[in-house]
Motif scaffolding. Structure first.
Motif, short mmCIF file in Angstrom:
data_model
loop_
_atom_site.label_atom_id
_atom_site.label_comp_id
_atom_site.label_asym_id
_atom_site.label_seq_id
_atom_site.Cartn_x
_atom_site.Cartn_y
_atom_site.Cartn_z
N VAL A 38 2.02 8.77 12.75
CA VAL A 38 2.22 8.18 11.43
C VAL A 38 1.41 8.97 10.42
N ALA A 39 2.03 9.29 9.28
CA ALA A 39 1.32 9.97 8.21
C ALA A 39 1.84 9.46 6.87
N VAL A 40 0.96 9.43 5.88
CA VAL A 40 1.41 9.05 4.54
C VAL A 40 2.21 10.22 3.97
N GLN A 41 3.35 9.88 3.35
CA GLN A 41 4.21 10.90 2.76
C GLN A 41 4.55 10.50 1.33
N ASP A 42 4.48 11.45 0.41
CA ASP A 42 4.83 11.20 -0.99
C ASP A 42 4.10 9.98 -1.56
N ASP A 87 -5.60 0.40 13.14
CA ASP A 87 -6.53 1.35 13.73
C ASP A 87 -7.33 2.11 12.67
N GLY A 88 -7.19 1.72 11.40
CA GLY A 88 -7.99 2.33 10.35
C GLY A 88 -7.32 3.49 9.64
N GLY A 89 -5.99 3.62 9.79
CA GLY A 89 -5.27 4.69 9.10
C GLY A 89 -5.28 4.49 7.60
N GLU A 90 -5.12 5.59 6.90
CA GLU A 90 -5.12 5.55 5.44
C GLU A 90 -3.84 4.88 4.94
N PRO A 91 -3.94 3.83 4.10
CA PRO A 91 -2.72 3.16 3.62
C PRO A 91 -2.02 3.95 2.52
N ALA A 92 -0.71 3.78 2.44
CA ALA A 92 0.05 4.35 1.32
C ALA A 92 -0.31 3.58 0.05
N SER A 93 -0.09 4.21 -1.10
CA SER A 93 -0.38 3.55 -2.37
C SER A 93 0.65 2.47 -2.64
#
Ligand SMILES: [Zn+2]
Length: 105
Positions: A38-42, A87-93
């Motif tokens: 999972v990764a934040v995109q755009d 798990d502490g992943g960076e949230p999308a805006s």
């Protein structure tokens, strides 16, 4: 080297709600979640990649947790995003109210 016969197709039979009533579906989806990245995109979206044995391989999930693949909030990609956030992943805006970002793939 990828064996197409073992490709998993994510459709209406392999969803989060089916996993709650079918142990077989739950087992398949749990296996997929282990492989998912999972990764934040755009800024406002999450890109979930299940690897080459899953169709569609990549899912785009909005900041409010709807998948664009058609399964919407029932998609296992949404489960992957929830796990990533837990798990502490960076949230999308979150977009400002009245602003609806459109993802173009
Ligand atoms: Zn999806």
């Amino acid at each position: 080297m990828s064996d197409s016969s073992k490709a998993v197709v994510l459709n209406g039979t392999l969803t989060d709600s089916q996993a709650r009533i079918s142990p077989d579906v739950k087992q398949i989806l749990t296996g997929l979640l282990k492989e998912a990245t999972v990764a934040v995109q755009d800024e406002y979206f999450y890109l979930v990649d299940f690897g080459p044995d899953v169709r569609p391989q990549r899912h785009t999930v909005s900041h409010d947790l709807f998948c664009t693949c058609g399964l919407e909030q029932d998609c296992v990609a949404v489960t992957a995003v929830k796990k990533y956030l837990k798990d502490g992943g960076e949230p999308a805006s979150t977009p400002e109210s009245g602003y609806y970002p459109v993802n173009v793939i």
